[in-house]
Design a protein around this motif. Structure first.
Motif, PDB file in Angstrom:
ATOM      1  N   LEU A  51       0.760  -1.234   0.151  1.00 14.54           N
ATOM      2  CA  LEU A  51       0.158  -0.015  -0.052  1.00 14.54           C
ATOM      3  C   LEU A  51       0.679   1.297  -0.112  1.00 14.54           C
ATOM      4  N   THR A  52       0.547   2.121  -1.054  1.00 14.36           N
ATOM      5  CA  THR A  52       0.867   3.588  -0.970  1.00 14.36           C
ATOM      6  C   THR A  52      -0.205   4.387  -1.000  1.00 14.36           C
ATOM      7  N   ALA A  53      -0.105   5.516  -0.153  1.00 12.76           N
ATOM      8  CA  ALA A  53      -1.801   6.481  -0.093  1.00 12.76           C
ATOM      9  C   ALA A  53      -1.196   7.554   0.305  1.00 12.76           C
ATOM     10  N   LYS A  68       8.060   1.370   3.706  1.00 10.22           N
ATOM     11  CA  LYS A  68       9.428   1.579   4.239  1.00 10.22           C
ATOM     12  C   LYS A  68      10.548   1.525   3.226  1.00 10.22           C
ATOM     13  N   LEU A  69      10.633   0.732   2.560  1.00  9.44           N
ATOM     14  CA  LEU A  69      11.741   0.387   1.392  1.00  9.44           C
ATOM     15  C   LEU A  69      11.661   1.402   0.211  1.00  9.44           C
ATOM     16  N   GLU A  70      10.500   2.250   0.182  1.00 12.28           N
ATOM     17  CA  GLU A  70      10.184   3.227  -0.948  1.00 12.28           C
ATOM     18  C   GLU A  70      10.267   4.584  -0.352  1.00 12.28           C
ATOM     19  N   GLN A  71      10.652   4.804   1.075  1.00 16.96           N
ATOM     20  CA  GLN A  71      10.868   6.126   1.700  1.00 16.96           C
ATOM     21  C   GLN A  71      11.898   6.959   1.168  1.00 16.96           C
ATOM     22  N   PRO A  72      13.214   6.495   0.550  1.00 20.43           N
ATOM     23  CA  PRO A  72      13.976   7.162   0.052  1.00 20.43           C
ATOM     24  C   PRO A  72      13.655   7.739  -1.415  1.00 20.43           C
ATOM     25  N   ARG A  73      13.136   6.544  -2.285  1.00 13.61           N
ATOM     26  CA  ARG A  73      12.368   7.110  -3.433  1.00 13.61           C
ATOM     27  C   ARG A  73      11.428   8.119  -3.508  1.00 13.61           C
ATOM     28  N   ALA A  74      10.599   8.006  -2.529  1.00 14.15           N
ATOM     29  CA  ALA A  74       9.271   8.993  -2.446  1.00 14.15           C
ATOM     30  C   ALA A  74      10.077  10.475  -1.838  1.00 14.15           C
ATOM     31  N   GLY A  75      10.841  10.352  -1.024  1.00 15.88           N
ATOM     32  CA  GLY A  75      11.670  11.705  -0.620  1.00 15.88           C
ATOM     33  C   GLY A  75      12.346  12.370  -1.683  1.00 15.88           C
ATOM     34  N   ASP A  76      12.815  11.590  -2.639  1.00 16.77           N
ATOM     35  CA  ASP A  76      13.605  12.286  -3.795  1.00 16.77           C
ATOM     36  C   ASP A  76      12.543  12.961  -4.761  1.00 16.77           C
ATOM     37  N   ALA A  86       4.985   9.101   5.727  1.00 20.99           N
ATOM     38  CA  ALA A  86       4.985   8.220   6.733  1.00 20.99           C
ATOM     39  C   ALA A  86       5.240   6.756   6.223  1.00 20.99           C
ATOM     40  N   THR A  87       5.762   5.936   7.030  1.00 22.74           N
ATOM     41  CA  THR A  87       5.881   4.528   6.507  1.00 22.74           C
ATOM     42  C   THR A  87       5.348   3.238   7.428  1.00 22.74           C
ATOM     43  N   TRP A  88       5.315   2.352   6.528  1.00 28.50           N
ATOM     44  CA  TRP A  88       5.040   1.167   7.451  1.00 28.50           C
ATOM     45  C   TRP A  88       5.818  -0.079   6.833  1.00 28.50           C
ATOM     46  N   ARG A  89       6.257  -1.155   7.482  1.00 26.14           N
ATOM     47  CA  ARG A  89       7.135  -2.174   7.135  1.00 26.14           C
ATOM     48  C   ARG A  89       6.405  -3.271   6.618  1.00 26.14           C
ATOM     49  N   ASP A  90       7.287  -4.191   5.684  1.00 23.43           N
ATOM     50  CA  ASP A  90       6.516  -5.294   5.179  1.00 23.43           C
ATOM     51  C   ASP A  90       5.927  -6.127   6.080  1.00 23.43           C
ATOM     52  N   GLU A  91       6.627  -6.301   7.333  1.00 25.97           N
ATOM     53  CA  GLU A  91       5.998  -7.363   8.316  1.00 25.97           C
ATOM     54  C   GLU A  91       4.861  -6.821   9.183  1.00 25.97           C
ATOM     55  N   GLY A  92       4.498  -5.471   8.827  1.00 24.31           N
ATOM     56  CA  GLY A  92       3.332  -4.771   9.412  1.00 24.31           C
ATOM     57  C   GLY A  92       2.153  -5.308   8.719  1.00 24.31           C
TER      58      GLY A  92
ATOM     59  N   HIS B 212      15.278   2.505  -6.183  1.00 20.48           N
ATOM     60  CA  HIS B 212      15.769   3.868  -6.552  1.00 20.48           C
ATOM     61  C   HIS B 212      15.385   4.028  -8.285  1.00 20.48           C
ATOM     62  N   ASP B 213      15.095   5.209  -8.584  1.00 22.42           N
ATOM     63  CA  ASP B 213      14.526   5.493  -9.910  1.00 22.42           C
ATOM     64  C   ASP B 213      15.702   5.831 -10.536  1.00 22.42           C
TER      65      ASP B 213
END
Lengths: 370, 370
Positions: A51-53, A68-76, A86-92, B212-213
């Motif tokens: 989920l990304t929303a 969580k793993l897409e936080q850097p890409r979103a921030g860029d 905000a982030t969530w993790r795969d195991e959550g 990463h993009d």
């Protein structure tokens, strides 16, 4: 002269979306990866099972929830400087996380393209909420393009015109449909598109299938060929259709092409602010019905275009929505004679202050190719 | 020797889907354009605002509802000889049409990727129905690949291996990430893919962003580069990640790469029928935690792969689902050191009768490139 392009004003779009939501009685807009997300915050993410929303709520700051793993890409992306991420993790459990970012109940607008798995996930954690399509909130904004968007659409349309002008200088006779389709894909990119999105080549009887999938059929002399193709350039879509004749056309092809050309012109002439979308459909349909081909025009006259290939406004019977300056859509009547051939002619047009302008300039005459 | 490929048996898949639905207490499976639709009837349609839906009901013949203008295209596909095709017209209401093809109430399973606009449209005309994700019905079928599907996945993986073997023979130093990404896209297609789907190139600190993009950053000597790419070949997906070093690696890169390589191996060794998916995740995670990098492994260990890039089973903590022979998924642990670099190593594996086989054969050693 080309107007200088302004960067898209995401901050203002977010504010307008919150205003539209308030006006529509919507408590939260929940936007999944989709053209809505690109429009509002400039973040182009793939729709996935994770989920990304984006959440837009009247009276509250917007927030983007990402894995969580897409936080850097979103921030860029453009979103980085624009809003909280905000982030969530795969195991959550992403739905338990988003639940706390939403009102307990009320009306939520979810982006039209959100995947069912996420819609049902949201409904499971917010069973009291009423879900409606986000187009009810966002269409009014997105359908009226600003000058920068219209210029981007015009650039994409000009690139599509160039691809058409190039393919008609080639020999089509004796080639397989899929080979011509491959050329169209290349020409779209070489004319400035970032990617080709579709490439219909319907020769002879295959032209009677409006969304024909180009295959190994060899194009024959004397046949008509429907070419319907487009792509994305700087985020905005092109979409053009022309029907050409390989060598001298039959009298019937010539006649049907002339009917479609006149229908397309009649629809174009009908466009101006305040006219209902369905009146434009009716203008094209009347010409085709009066020529006796009404039963063979088996689809609506057009669709809005912008960040999406198809988006509101839809030019279809039953849509009484009034056109407004800045709206952009296709006008693409067609006649399909099963087992024989088909003809479709499509331009993208923009509604102006007192009428419309065509963004495609390729000839609408029946082009004869080798 | 390569096994001859059998055509996909859609008739049997439809029957199995109806059986699974009955077993799960589902009254109707409603499948939108998606990999589910390709799997069940071999019809590859674009998801669009116009409703296309296959309905599978226990005890009733399946039926495919398509927009009128797509009737010829659907009929030309594998679906043509397989089941009844019903149509609706642009000026009509697709949801009113589909309502009469469904039970009045009960449990409907909708394909996970169905767009929200269609989910909400269905709910509006069938307010008594309970909607659940179709993966609850179809995952058991789709996750266990038959021999023909595994061979197709192996072919796609071999093509991805070839693209990797080709890129590492080139100089990467001094090139922009997006230029290397462009090469990977080309090599995937030239090695037999029908299309490239993704092409992550994360150099130096960008390697710490798992998705990463690729941009204009110039790859420098001494840096590590994460290459994660894949495409679709004959319908099935590839997905491979390798991390390479441009020239001699630092001691830290060498150490982290070794930890990830051992974690990937430990996860692979843990795979056999009956083992819970989360145990495979645990096997990789323990190696990384013991090396002191647990906080830097910020995603699950893997995802199923087949017609979709990501599909069940997910190799993640909390998924106690037992692995079965024929399941195919990625094993892709990673360590991400913000501001420094990242390392990920990914293979596609297939569960066999007593263990697993890797479908990727490219070297997992730290490859040194120019």
């Amino acid at each position: 002269m080309m107007a200088p392009l302004m960067p898209h004003d995401h901050r203002s779009r977010l504010a307008q979306a919150a205003d539209e939501a308030r006006g529509a009685g919507v408590d939260a807009v929940v936007v999944a990866p989709s053209p809505d997300l690109v429009y509002l915050i400039g973040y182009d993410a793939l729709p996935l099972e994770r989920l990304t929303a984006l959440i837009v709520r009247p009276g509250t700051d917007p927030v983007l929830l990402v894995p969580k793993l897409e936080q850097p890409r979103a921030g860029d992306s453009a979103a980085g400087g624009l809003l909280e991420i905000a982030t969530w993790r795969d195991e959550g459990d992403a739905y338990q996380v988003i639940r706390h970012m939403l009102p307990r109940s009320g009306t939520f607008a979810v982006s039209d393209r959100m995947w069912a798995i996420h819609v049902l996930g949201l409904q499971a954690v917010a069973p009291e909420a009423k879900l409606v399509p986000a187009s009810q909130v966002l269409s009014r904004l997105r359908a009226r393009k600003d000058q920068g968007e219209i210029e981007l659409l015009a650039q994409a349309s000009r690139s599509a015109d160039q691809a058409f002008d190039r393919i008609v200088r080639e020999r089509l006779s004796g080639r397989q449909e899929r080979d011509v389709a491959r050329s169209l894909r290349e020409y779209l990119v070489e004319a400035g598109h970032d990617e080709a999105l579709f490439w219909i080549v319907g020769s002879g009887p295959n032209g009677a299938s409006p969304h024909h999938d180009p295959g190994d059929r060899e194009i024959g002399a004397g046949e008509s060929v429907v070419l319907d193709f487009g792509g994305r350039r700087a985020g905005y879509c092109s979409d053009i259709t022309r029907t050409v004749s390989v060598g001298e056309p039959s009298g019937e092809v010539r006649e049907v092409h002339d009917v479609v050309r006149r229908a397309q012109e009649a629809a174009f002439q009908a466009v101006k602010p305040g006219v209902a979308a369905e009146e434009v459909d009716g203008a094209a349909r009347r010409v085709i019905e009066q020529a006796g081909y009404g039963e063979s025009f088996i689809h609506r006259t057009g669709h809005g275009i912008g960040l999406e290939e198809h988006e509101p406004p839809y030019i279809v019977r039953g849509n009484a929505e009034p056109l407004e300056a800045g709206m952009t859509f296709s006008i693409e009547p067609g006649i399909y004679l099963q087992g024989c051939f088909g003809v479709r002619i499509e331009d993208i047009v923009a509604v102006t202050g007192d009428g419309a302008e065509r963004l495609n300039q390729a000839s609408r005459d029946l082009t004869i190719v080798a």
